[in-house]
Design a protein around this motif. Structure first.
Motif, PDB file in Angstrom:
ATOM      1  N   VAL A 125       0.754  -1.109  -0.086  1.00  0.00           N
ATOM      2  CA  VAL A 125       0.089   0.145  -0.089  1.00  0.00           C
ATOM      3  C   VAL A 125       0.875   1.279  -0.053  1.00  0.00           C
ATOM      4  O   VAL A 125       1.777   1.175   0.358  1.00  0.00           O
ATOM      5  CB  VAL A 125      -0.825   0.054   1.242  1.00  0.00           C
ATOM      6  N   ALA A 126       0.357   2.363  -0.572  1.00  0.00           N
ATOM      7  CA  ALA A 126       1.023   3.568  -0.716  1.00  0.00           C
ATOM      8  C   ALA A 126      -0.223   4.840  -0.423  1.00  0.00           C
ATOM      9  O   ALA A 126      -1.307   4.307  -0.536  1.00  0.00           O
ATOM     10  CB  ALA A 126       1.942   3.816  -1.964  1.00  0.00           C
ATOM     11  N   SER A 127       0.459   5.895  -0.222  1.00  0.00           N
ATOM     12  CA  SER A 127      -0.546   6.929  -0.065  1.00  0.00           C
ATOM     13  C   SER A 127      -0.119   8.199  -0.617  1.00  0.00           C
ATOM     14  O   SER A 127       1.210   8.423  -0.751  1.00  0.00           O
ATOM     15  CB  SER A 127      -0.979   7.212   1.495  1.00  0.00           C
ATOM     16  N   ALA A 128      -0.851   8.876  -1.273  1.00  0.00           N
ATOM     17  CA  ALA A 128      -0.369  10.247  -1.907  1.00  0.00           C
ATOM     18  C   ALA A 128      -1.351  11.213  -2.027  1.00  0.00           C
ATOM     19  O   ALA A 128      -2.290  11.215  -1.568  1.00  0.00           O
ATOM     20  CB  ALA A 128       0.209   9.901  -3.500  1.00  0.00           C
ATOM     21  N   GLY A 129      -0.956  12.271  -2.511  1.00  0.00           N
ATOM     22  CA  GLY A 129      -1.638  13.681  -2.723  1.00  0.00           C
ATOM     23  C   GLY A 129      -1.639  14.174  -4.209  1.00  0.00           C
ATOM     24  O   GLY A 129      -0.888  13.878  -4.819  1.00  0.00           O
ATOM     25  N   THR A 130      -2.609  14.865  -4.651  1.00  0.00           N
ATOM     26  CA  THR A 130      -2.676  15.494  -5.668  1.00  0.00           C
ATOM     27  C   THR A 130      -2.120  17.087  -5.683  1.00  0.00           C
ATOM     28  O   THR A 130      -1.531  17.570  -6.768  1.00  0.00           O
ATOM     29  CB  THR A 130      -4.213  15.590  -6.460  1.00  0.00           C
ATOM     30  N   HIS A 131      -2.047  17.515  -4.481  1.00  0.00           N
ATOM     31  CA  HIS A 131      -1.542  18.697  -4.109  1.00  0.00           C
ATOM     32  C   HIS A 131      -0.903  18.706  -2.564  1.00  0.00           C
ATOM     33  O   HIS A 131      -1.539  19.247  -1.735  1.00  0.00           O
ATOM     34  CB  HIS A 131      -2.645  20.048  -4.220  1.00  0.00           C
ATOM     35  N   PRO A 132       0.097  17.811  -2.462  1.00  0.00           N
ATOM     36  CA  PRO A 132       0.489  17.604  -1.090  1.00  0.00           C
ATOM     37  C   PRO A 132       0.793  18.902  -0.489  1.00  0.00           C
ATOM     38  O   PRO A 132       1.449  19.724  -0.923  1.00  0.00           O
ATOM     39  CB  PRO A 132       2.025  16.717  -1.521  1.00  0.00           C
ATOM     40  N   ALA A 133       0.433  18.788   0.925  1.00  0.00           N
ATOM     41  CA  ALA A 133       1.064  19.919   1.783  1.00  0.00           C
ATOM     42  C   ALA A 133       2.267  19.595   2.714  1.00  0.00           C
ATOM     43  O   ALA A 133       3.039  18.855   1.903  1.00  0.00           O
ATOM     44  CB  ALA A 133      -0.030  19.924   2.899  1.00  0.00           C
ATOM     45  N   GLU A 134       2.891  20.459   3.453  1.00  0.00           N
ATOM     46  CA  GLU A 134       4.150  20.436   3.999  1.00  0.00           C
ATOM     47  C   GLU A 134       4.209  19.194   4.890  1.00  0.00           C
ATOM     48  O   GLU A 134       5.226  18.596   5.082  1.00  0.00           O
ATOM     49  CB  GLU A 134       4.401  21.639   4.625  1.00  0.00           C
ATOM     50  N   ARG A 135       3.202  19.013   5.635  1.00  0.00           N
ATOM     51  CA  ARG A 135       3.285  18.105   6.660  1.00  0.00           C
ATOM     52  C   ARG A 135       1.928  17.350   6.846  1.00  0.00           C
ATOM     53  O   ARG A 135       0.695  17.547   6.451  1.00  0.00           O
ATOM     54  CB  ARG A 135       3.908  18.664   7.904  1.00  0.00           C
ATOM     55  N   ILE A 136       1.993  16.152   7.528  1.00  0.00           N
ATOM     56  CA  ILE A 136       0.858  15.461   7.987  1.00  0.00           C
ATOM     57  C   ILE A 136       0.168  16.333   8.996  1.00  0.00           C
ATOM     58  O   ILE A 136       0.758  16.841   9.995  1.00  0.00           O
ATOM     59  CB  ILE A 136       1.144  13.854   8.653  1.00  0.00           C
ATOM     60  N   ALA A 137      -1.149  16.242   9.152  1.00  0.00           N
ATOM     61  CA  ALA A 137      -2.051  16.957  10.134  1.00  0.00           C
ATOM     62  C   ALA A 137      -1.673  16.177  11.385  1.00  0.00           C
ATOM     63  O   ALA A 137      -1.740  15.106  11.651  1.00  0.00           O
ATOM     64  CB  ALA A 137      -3.344  16.733   9.644  1.00  0.00           C
ATOM     65  N   ARG A 138      -1.318  17.181  12.485  1.00  0.00           N
ATOM     66  CA  ARG A 138      -1.428  16.673  13.698  1.00  0.00           C
ATOM     67  C   ARG A 138      -2.462  15.782  14.169  1.00  0.00           C
ATOM     68  O   ARG A 138      -2.446  14.921  14.962  1.00  0.00           O
ATOM     69  CB  ARG A 138      -1.141  17.839  14.942  1.00  0.00           C
TER      70      ARG A 138
END
Length: 224
Positions: A125-138
């Protein structure tokens, strides 16, 4: 027979009557895997829009499906299967090389879905974004700790950076990402964005919804 038993029988009659049609059964099979807009169902089924609207209305009236407005394109709505007693007849999928969960920023839903998948399946499995932010949400990291999920604090990645292959299964968990990717999104789960709300309850609700959907998808993708 008491009133409660009569109500249960009446509901079963409505459910079975709603499913007594090949097209409606096919709709249930499609929605058992993921959510879909009316236009997507029409394309997948090859059914005229006016006839499809009739079938969707019948299933909705029986309490088997529901729809809600997209968080991305507000002109679009997504249908989802809601009746637990419905058993899809033919919803199995070909086993992919990898499951790739995608949301817009890759800060919460896609990471939580991947963490839940790692706990439930041996498929990569992997995860990704179309417009990734700088960090994972706390809030996502805190939710992972509460639910005992393995979610490392890594930098969000763009979908292109995980190099999706033709034999990967791309699952969007965000309406905006689904609408941006189009046909590259093979399965869609319309999960509300917990980051926009920011509360503990919102993140826990996202985990619960993703956990339910992962538990349903895993047996549809048997490992070798």
């Amino acid at each position: 027979m008491n009133i409660e038993q009569t109500g249960s029988v009446d509901r079963r009659v409505r459910v079975h009557a709603a499913l007594a049609d090949p097209t409606r059964l096919r709709i249930v099979d499609l929605l058992a895997v993921g959510d879909a807009a009316s236009s997507e169902l029409a394309a997948g089924l090859g059914t005229p829009s006016n006839l499809l609207a009739h079938h969707l209305g019948t299933l909705e009236a029986a309490g088997l499906i529901e729809r809600h407005r997209s968080e991305g394109d507000g002109r679009r709505s997504y249908w989802r299967l809601v009746a637990a007693e419905v058993t899809p007849a033919d919803a199995s999928l070909a086993t992919p090389a990898r499951v790739v969960f995608v949301c817009t920023a890759n800060t919460a839903r896609s990471h939580l879905a991947a963490a839940l998948w790692r706990r439930a399946s041996r498929l990569p499995v992997a995860s990704a974004g179309t417009h990734p932010a700088e960090r994972i949400a706390r809030g996502a990291l805190a939710a992972a700790r509460r639910h005992d999920l393995d979610l490392p604090d890594v930098s969000p990645r763009h979908l292109d950076a995980v190099h999706p292959a033709p034999d990967d299964l791309v699952v969007t968990v965000c309406d905006r990402a689904h609408e941006e990717l189009g046909s590259r999104s093979q399965v869609h789960w319309s999960v509300p964005d917990p980051v926009a709300v920011g509360t503990t309850a919102a993140f826990d609700a996202a985990v619960g919804e993703l956990d339910r959907r992962v538990a349903h998808l895993v047996p549809l993708l048997p490992t070798a």
